[in-house]
Design a protein around this motif. Structure first.
Motif: not given
Length: 188
Positions: A113, A120-121, A134
């Protein structure tokens, strides 16, 4: 840069660079450019080397050199490393690391990250193949994938995709390789 191109991604160059437009923009047809490149042994050159050859030796403007290079590679069946069907590029770096899939996944999500600039999305926590995605600056994508293997290790990979320029492949590969340094305590 020719009007109406907007300097967009390479895939758009491929779609818009017709024979007529190439001829009017460079003064030579695709066949003439391909003959010159063949004579220079361009099928043995990298994408960047072909483009540089056109700029340095044949005095082609860089935008047109990129378009000629793409067309030449397509015509001659030369595919640059990491090139995707949409014309973008992707780079994958992986390691075999000690630990279970979900344990390594949670650790890697936390540690990578920092490389990605935040959490992360999208996360898919499969027991044997978890992934995290991401979106990075400039529209690049980053995918973390952990795959269980037989034994005490798992395959952990990072894939950075949607790279628009082939020149970014090597620096991204080096960056991903450095990023794996955060997992050094899990190697061998």
């Amino acid at each position: 840069m020719p009007s109406g191109t907007g300097g967009g991604e390479r895939g758009r160059v491929e779609q818009r660079l017709s024979d007529a437009r190439l001829g009017s923009g460079t003064g030579r047809s695709a066949a003439e450019w391909f003959a010159r490149l063949d004579a220079a042994g361009a099928t043995r050159l990298s994408h960047e080397q072909i483009s540089r050859l056109l700029v340095d030796e044949f005095e082609v403007v860089p935008w047109w050199a990129e378009g000629i290079t793409v067309r030449y590679e397509q015509e001659r069946g030369v595919e640059p490393p990491g090139r995707q069907p949409d014309g973008s590029y992707a780079v994958t770096v992986g390691r075999s690391l000690r630990g279970g899939a979900l344990e390594l996944f949670d650790l890697a999500v936390d540690r990578f990250a920092r490389y990605a600039g935040g959490p992360p999305e999208l996360v898919a926590r499969s027991a044997t193949r978890p992934t995290a995605d991401w979106t990075l600056a400039h529209g690049d994508t980053l995918r973390l994938r952990v795959v269980s293997t037989d034994g005490p290790k798992c395959s952990v990979s990072l894939t950075q995709g949607s790279l628009r320029l082939p020149e970014r492949v090597q620096p991204v590969k080096e960056g991903l390789t450095r990023a794996f340094g955060v997992m050094g305590d899990r190697q061998n």
